[in-house]
Design an enzyme around this catalytic site. Sequence first.
Site, PDB file in Angstrom:
ATOM      1  N   ARG A 260      23.626  37.297 -38.659  1.00  0.00           N
ATOM      2  CA  ARG A 260      22.375  36.537 -38.596  1.00  0.00           C
ATOM      3  C   ARG A 260      22.686  35.042 -38.530  1.00  0.00           C
ATOM      4  O   ARG A 260      23.527  34.541 -39.281  1.00  0.00           O
ATOM      5  CB  ARG A 260      21.493  36.835 -39.812  1.00  0.00           C
ATOM      6  CG  ARG A 260      21.102  38.308 -39.886  1.00  0.00           C
ATOM      7  CD  ARG A 260      20.184  38.614 -41.038  1.00  0.00           C
ATOM      8  NE  ARG A 260      19.941  40.047 -41.120  1.00  0.00           N
ATOM      9  CZ  ARG A 260      19.197  40.638 -42.049  1.00  0.00           C
ATOM     10  NH1 ARG A 260      18.625  39.906 -42.989  1.00  0.00           N
ATOM     11  NH2 ARG A 260      19.035  41.947 -42.052  1.00  0.00           N
ATOM     12  N   ARG A 275      23.624  34.137 -48.873  1.00  0.00           N
ATOM     13  CA  ARG A 275      23.071  34.104 -47.512  1.00  0.00           C
ATOM     14  C   ARG A 275      24.194  33.774 -46.534  1.00  0.00           C
ATOM     15  O   ARG A 275      24.576  32.628 -46.367  1.00  0.00           O
ATOM     16  CB  ARG A 275      21.948  33.065 -47.427  1.00  0.00           C
ATOM     17  CG  ARG A 275      21.044  33.222 -46.211  1.00  0.00           C
ATOM     18  CD  ARG A 275      19.881  32.256 -46.275  1.00  0.00           C
ATOM     19  NE  ARG A 275      19.013  32.512 -47.399  1.00  0.00           N
ATOM     20  CZ  ARG A 275      18.026  33.409 -47.407  1.00  0.00           C
ATOM     21  NH1 ARG A 275      17.800  34.132 -46.330  1.00  0.00           N
ATOM     22  NH2 ARG A 275      17.270  33.585 -48.482  1.00  0.00           N
ATOM     23  N   GLU A 347      16.584  39.330 -54.309  1.00  0.00           N
ATOM     24  CA  GLU A 347      16.425  40.470 -53.395  1.00  0.00           C
ATOM     25  C   GLU A 347      17.773  41.099 -53.051  1.00  0.00           C
ATOM     26  O   GLU A 347      18.734  40.406 -52.716  1.00  0.00           O
ATOM     27  CB  GLU A 347      15.746  39.999 -52.104  1.00  0.00           C
ATOM     28  CG  GLU A 347      15.595  41.102 -51.068  1.00  0.00           C
ATOM     29  CD  GLU A 347      15.437  40.566 -49.659  1.00  0.00           C
ATOM     30  OE1 GLU A 347      15.771  41.297 -48.712  1.00  0.00           O
ATOM     31  OE2 GLU A 347      15.002  39.397 -49.513  1.00  0.00           O
ATOM     32  N   SER A 350      15.125  45.493 -49.000  1.00  0.00           N
ATOM     33  CA  SER A 350      13.735  45.529 -48.544  1.00  0.00           C
ATOM     34  C   SER A 350      13.505  46.871 -47.888  1.00  0.00           C
ATOM     35  O   SER A 350      14.269  47.258 -46.992  1.00  0.00           O
ATOM     36  CB  SER A 350      13.444  44.407 -47.543  1.00  0.00           C
ATOM     37  OG  SER A 350      13.294  43.169 -48.181  1.00  0.00           O
ATOM     38  N   ARG A 389      25.613  41.491 -51.754  1.00  0.00           N
ATOM     39  CA  ARG A 389      24.771  41.128 -52.897  1.00  0.00           C
ATOM     40  C   ARG A 389      24.990  42.091 -54.065  1.00  0.00           C
ATOM     41  O   ARG A 389      24.848  41.701 -55.222  1.00  0.00           O
ATOM     42  CB  ARG A 389      23.306  41.077 -52.477  1.00  0.00           C
ATOM     43  CG  ARG A 389      23.014  39.941 -51.513  1.00  0.00           C
ATOM     44  CD  ARG A 389      21.539  39.651 -51.361  1.00  0.00           C
ATOM     45  NE  ARG A 389      21.317  38.536 -50.441  1.00  0.00           N
ATOM     46  CZ  ARG A 389      20.164  37.917 -50.272  1.00  0.00           C
ATOM     47  NH1 ARG A 389      19.101  38.302 -50.962  1.00  0.00           N
ATOM     48  NH2 ARG A 389      20.056  36.925 -49.413  1.00  0.00           N
TER      49      ARG A 389
END
Length: 429
Positions: A260, A275, A347, A350, A389
């Site tokens: 990403r 991130r 988070e 999701s 994560r």
Amino acid sequence: MHDLKWLREHGPDFDAALARRGLPPAADELIALDQQWRALETEVQEDQALRNRLSKEIGQKRGPDGKPPAELLDQVAKLKDRLKTGEAELETARAKLDTRLADLPNVLAADVPDGPDESANREERRWGEPRSFAFEPKPHDALGAALRMDFEAAAKLAGARFVVLGGALARLERALGQLMLDLQTAEHGYQETAVPLLVRDAALFGTGQLPKFGDDLFKTTDGRWLIPTAEVPLTNLVAGEILAEEDLPLRFTALTPCFRSEAGAAGKDTRGMIRQHQFSKVELVSITTPEQSAAEHERMTACAEAVLELLDLPYRVMTLASGDTGFSARKTFDIEVWLPGQGAYREISSCSNCGDFQARRMNTRCRPKGEKQTRFVHTLNGSGLAVGRTLIAVLETYQEADGSITLPEAIRPYMGGIERISAHAQSTG
């Protein structure tokens, strides 16, 4: 994409759905574009029917010289030119309508909380108690400096937002991914799948990343894209298919690198591994009937939660608010793991129910047994989990005062029986 028939009949409802996401109304514009396209389609169909009738007349009406009347030939020639123009206008009108439709997000489920951003997310439940420390817990990047988590080496190789993991940390990342895959395949019935990491435009359009979010992706020189998530290839496995309804749900999982650009995240989570431009993730994808999708959403979320419970990592489940729900989702549950070094829930997964939104873009349907009529499937996707994560959560939760990490019992078999990772050392048993 959206159901035009429903939109024509429920224009105000569609605009209300857009308003929940903070977007201006679009129903009147879409209906007008649809009417323009349908009127052009009618004209073209009438001209095609006339051409067919005149073509028959040409074969029937011939003079003494064996040739059809000149006025009839002239009429057919003019009709041919008109058809060519009409078909081009029809194609342009449909492209304009499709482009506008493709730019608009999914209609949210009725029970999604309203709110502009994550501040309005609704907590559903919590599991586990955050650990009490006899010392000040450190964030993962402070711990990692002594555990062969090297951001400087990564920056030298690739720039910011990359990391090099060495020794036991590299093994731990691999072990976590394997544990997740084993759990989802052996216990939860997901089919392990190895997928391409490069995809074409059509795959990203099908799941909703294109055309709107191209800046968030990495594109190669030959026009392919690096996947931002295995959701893209896994969901598109059924693109263009008509599935037997009795075979649903289909459940797929894959452990892949994800890429990403984080174009919209300037200045956000710049420290550590939170991130990254490249990270590993175990993805869960389900293809279901409309009647199954709500229950499948709850099931998928529970499958992701099971990983955290196995590792004894406290978490909470949030329903995302209207302004925080992704483009393709009609409803999303976020699972947030407790990170002691940050003193916050962050988070880690999701899980989204996309309804028939992606299926319409992919043209994926199902057919009940013994029936001719088809209908669009529902698609769901979720992280089970983000591996990096999860590694962060393990480091911060299981850290000791001397900077070593006591590994949770569930991961030890995947680490060759290692119980502890020590600072400035590979590992100790």
